[in-house]
Scaffold this motif. Structure first.
Motif, mmCIF file in Angstrom:
data_model
loop_
_atom_site.group_PDB
_atom_site.id
_atom_site.type_symbol
_atom_site.label_atom_id
_atom_site.label_comp_id
_atom_site.label_asym_id
_atom_site.label_seq_id
_atom_site.Cartn_x
_atom_site.Cartn_y
_atom_site.Cartn_z
ATOM 1 N N GLU A 3 31.525 15.113 167.611
ATOM 2 C CA GLU A 3 32.820 14.551 167.981
ATOM 3 C C GLU A 3 33.630 14.159 166.752
ATOM 4 O OE1 GLU A 3 33.875 14.386 171.588
ATOM 5 O OE2 GLU A 3 32.503 15.947 170.918
ATOM 6 N N LEU A 4 32.954 13.626 165.756
ATOM 7 C CA LEU A 4 33.639 13.204 164.532
ATOM 8 C C LEU A 4 34.335 14.385 163.869
ATOM 9 C CD1 LEU A 4 34.018 10.762 162.580
ATOM 10 C CD2 LEU A 4 32.020 11.612 161.332
ATOM 11 N N VAL A 5 33.607 15.488 163.707
ATOM 12 C CA VAL A 5 34.156 16.649 163.006
ATOM 13 C C VAL A 5 35.172 17.395 163.878
ATOM 14 C CG1 VAL A 5 33.579 18.881 161.976
ATOM 15 C CG2 VAL A 5 32.140 16.890 161.516
ATOM 16 N N LEU A 6 34.865 17.558 165.154
ATOM 17 C CA LEU A 6 35.796 18.277 166.019
ATOM 18 C C LEU A 6 37.120 17.528 166.187
ATOM 19 C CD1 LEU A 6 33.353 19.567 168.791
ATOM 20 C CD2 LEU A 6 34.423 20.904 166.966
ATOM 21 N N SER A 7 37.101 16.205 166.041
ATOM 22 C CA SER A 7 38.344 15.440 166.170
ATOM 23 C C SER A 7 39.337 15.781 165.077
ATOM 24 C CB SER A 7 38.044 13.937 166.141
ATOM 25 O OG SER A 7 37.666 13.514 164.835
ATOM 26 N N LEU A 8 38.859 16.363 163.978
ATOM 27 C CA LEU A 8 39.763 16.748 162.894
ATOM 28 C C LEU A 8 40.722 17.854 163.340
ATOM 29 C CD1 LEU A 8 37.142 16.726 159.999
ATOM 30 C CD2 LEU A 8 38.939 15.030 160.418
ATOM 31 N N ARG A 9 40.371 18.555 164.406
ATOM 32 C CA ARG A 9 41.296 19.540 164.982
ATOM 33 C C ARG A 9 42.597 18.858 165.412
ATOM 34 N NH1 ARG A 9 37.257 22.541 169.306
ATOM 35 N NH2 ARG A 9 36.292 24.056 167.874
ATOM 36 N N ALA A 10 42.452 17.689 166.046
ATOM 37 C CA ALA A 10 43.637 16.969 166.521
ATOM 38 C C ALA A 10 44.462 16.438 165.363
ATOM 39 C CB ALA A 10 43.216 15.830 167.443
ATOM 40 N N TRP A 11 43.808 16.059 164.283
ATOM 41 C CA TRP A 11 44.514 15.597 163.090
ATOM 42 C C TRP A 11 45.287 16.763 162.477
ATOM 43 C CZ3 TRP A 11 41.675 12.444 158.682
ATOM 44 C CH2 TRP A 11 42.619 12.027 157.736
ATOM 45 N N ARG A 12 44.682 17.931 162.433
ATOM 46 C CA ARG A 12 45.329 19.093 161.822
ATOM 47 C C ARG A 12 46.477 19.615 162.681
ATOM 48 N NH1 ARG A 12 43.484 23.208 158.137
ATOM 49 N NH2 ARG A 12 44.776 25.064 158.338
ATOM 50 N N ASP A 13 46.303 19.639 163.997
ATOM 51 C CA ASP A 13 47.303 20.225 164.888
ATOM 52 C C ASP A 13 47.484 19.325 166.111
ATOM 53 O OD1 ASP A 13 49.011 21.828 166.300
ATOM 54 O OD2 ASP A 13 47.747 23.611 166.278
ATOM 55 N N PRO A 14 48.193 18.190 165.964
ATOM 56 C CA PRO A 14 48.314 17.229 167.060
ATOM 57 C C PRO A 14 48.923 17.824 168.328
ATOM 58 C CG PRO A 14 49.111 16.283 164.999
ATOM 59 C CD PRO A 14 48.885 17.748 164.746
ATOM 60 N N GLY A 15 49.804 18.797 168.181
ATOM 61 C CA GLY A 15 50.452 19.378 169.344
ATOM 62 C C GLY A 15 49.501 20.061 170.293
ATOM 63 N N ARG A 16 48.344 20.470 169.797
ATOM 64 C CA ARG A 16 47.344 21.118 170.649
ATOM 65 C C ARG A 16 46.510 20.088 171.418
ATOM 66 N NH1 ARG A 16 45.699 26.105 168.006
ATOM 67 N NH2 ARG A 16 43.874 26.199 169.370
ATOM 68 N N PHE A 17 46.667 18.816 171.075
ATOM 69 C CA PHE A 17 45.837 17.774 171.681
ATOM 70 C C PHE A 17 46.699 16.600 172.141
ATOM 71 C CE2 PHE A 17 43.246 20.201 168.784
ATOM 72 C CZ PHE A 17 42.072 20.410 169.509
ATOM 73 N N PRO A 18 47.623 16.847 173.065
ATOM 74 C CA PRO A 18 48.547 15.788 173.475
ATOM 75 C C PRO A 18 47.867 14.579 174.104
ATOM 76 C CG PRO A 18 48.669 17.682 174.957
ATOM 77 C CD PRO A 18 47.864 18.113 173.789
#
Length: 298
Positions: A3-18
Motif C-alpha cells: 500500500e505504501l509503494v502503490l500510493s505513490l501512483r496517486a502522488w504522481r497522477d492525482p487525476g487518476r485517483f479522485p
C-alpha cells in the motif's frame, strides 16, 4: 509495503485517483519535506512499480518495520532488474548508482514517507482492507471460486483451472500456482494487476471494496446521557478509546485537526477518564478504569 509503494501512483497522477484527493490535499505541506525525487521515481508513466517493492503478503500481522528490514536484504541484482523493468535505460537520476546505495536511499525515503503520511492513517486503511478479505472469503464459501474471481474485477476470470488476468500493458506470461495464489486488496488501483516478472510469486492485486468512503470523516456516536454530561465530541472520543489511539490517528479518522483533538484528550485525561503512554514516537490514549465505568463497560 504494497500500500505504501502503490500510493505513490496517486502522488504522481492525482487525476487518476479522485477518491484519494482529500488525503493528498491534507498532506501537501508534509510531502514537501520528503525525498520526493526518489519516491516519485518508484513509478513510471504507466504507474508501474518495481516488483521487489510489492512483496507477496505472507501474514496479516506483518509490521512495516519488519518489511523494511526484509527489504534491506534484497539481492542487488533483483533491485537492478526490477528498476530497469519499470524504467528501461537509463534509470532516472535518483535511482542511478550502485544498487546497494540506491536501495538504502529508497528505504530511507519510504521510511519517512510511512512515518509522515501513512502511519496516522493506517488503522482505517487496514480496517477497510481486512473487511474486503473477510468479504471474499464469505463469497468463496457461499458461491464458489468462479463467482469470487469474477467479482474481483471485470478483467479477472476463472477458466477451467486457470485464472486469467487481462492487463492494459503488453505483459504476457503463464505462471503456475503451486504453493498458492495470493489475492491482495489494495486502495491504489482501478484494475487488477500482477507482478511485472513471471519469476515473482503469483499474486493478483485488485481494488478493495468501499474505497469511496475511506476518507469521509467518521461520526462519534455516544449515548445521549454521556453526551449531555461531557459534550458530544468528548463523549464520542471516550467511546472510541476503548482501543488505544494517538491524537493524530483520531484526527485523521474524524477529519479534524490534531490540535482540536488534543484539547479534548487533555480535558478527558485531566478528569481521570483517560490514561496515556508513549509508544515509539506516538502517545497513545485509552480509557481509564473510571472512563470504562462512565462509558458503561466497567
Amino acid at each position: 509495503m504494497n500500500e505504501l509503494v502503490l500510493s505513490l501512483r496517486a502522488w504522481r497522477d492525482p487525476g487518476r485517483f479522485p477518491l484519494h484527493l482529500r488525503w493528498l490535499h491534507a498532506l501537501e505541506d508534509v510531502r514537501d519535506s520528503l525525498d520526493g525525487s526518489v519516491l516519485l521515481a518508484l513509478t513510471n508513466a504507466r504507474l508501474w512499480t518495481p516488483d521487489f517493492l510489492n512483496p507477496r503478503p505472507y501474514s496479516p500481522l506483518t509490521r512495516i518495520d519488519e518489511e523494511l528490514a526484509g527489504l534491506a536484504d534484497t539481492d542487488p541484482a533483483v533491485v537492478r532488474r526490477d528498476l530497469q523493468a519499470v524504467h528501461g535505460a537509463p534509470l532516472p537520476d535518483p535511482l542511478r548508482g550502485p544498487a546497494p546505495r540506491v536501495l538504502t536511499r529508497i528505504i530511507d525515503a519510504l521510511t519517512e514517507y510511512w512515518r509522515r503520511c501513512f502511519e496516522p492513517h493506517w488503522p482505517r486503511m487496514r480496517a477497510l482492507l481486512e473487511g474486503d478479505v473477510t468479504f471474499r472469503g464469505r463469497q468463496i464459501a457461499q458461491h464458489g471460486l468462479a463467482a469470487m474471481f469474477s467479482e474481483l474485477s471485470n478483467t479477472v476470470r476463472l477458466v477451467g483451472s486457470a485464472v486469467e488476468v487481462q492487463l492494459r500493458s503488453d505483459l504476457d506470461y503463464t505462471r503456475t500456482t503451486t504453493g498458492g495464489l495470493t489475492l491482495v486488496p489494495t486502495l491504489w488501483t482501478t484494475n487488477a494487476s500482477t507482478p511485472i516478472s513471471a519469476a515473482e510469486a503469483p499474486m493478483i492485486l485488485y481494488s478493495a471494496r468501499g474505497v469511496a468512503t475511506l476518507w469521509e470523516p467518521q461520526s462519534l456516536p455516544a449515548p445521549d446521557a454521556l453526551s449531555g454530561l461531557l459534550g458530544a465530541t468528548r463523549a464520542g472520543l471516550l467511546i472510541q478509546l476503548g482501543t488505544p489511539s494517538s491524537s493524530t490517528e483520531l484526527a485523521a479518522r474524524l477529519g479534524v485537526t490534531t490540535t482540536a483533538v488534543n484539547q479534548h484528550l487533555r480535558a478527558l485525561r485531566t478528569g481521570g477518564l483517560l490514561v496515556s503512554a508513549r509508544h515509539g514516537r506516538a502517545v497513545l490514549y485509552r480509557r481509564s478504569d473510571l472512563g470504562d465505568l462512565l462509558a458503561g463497560v466497567g
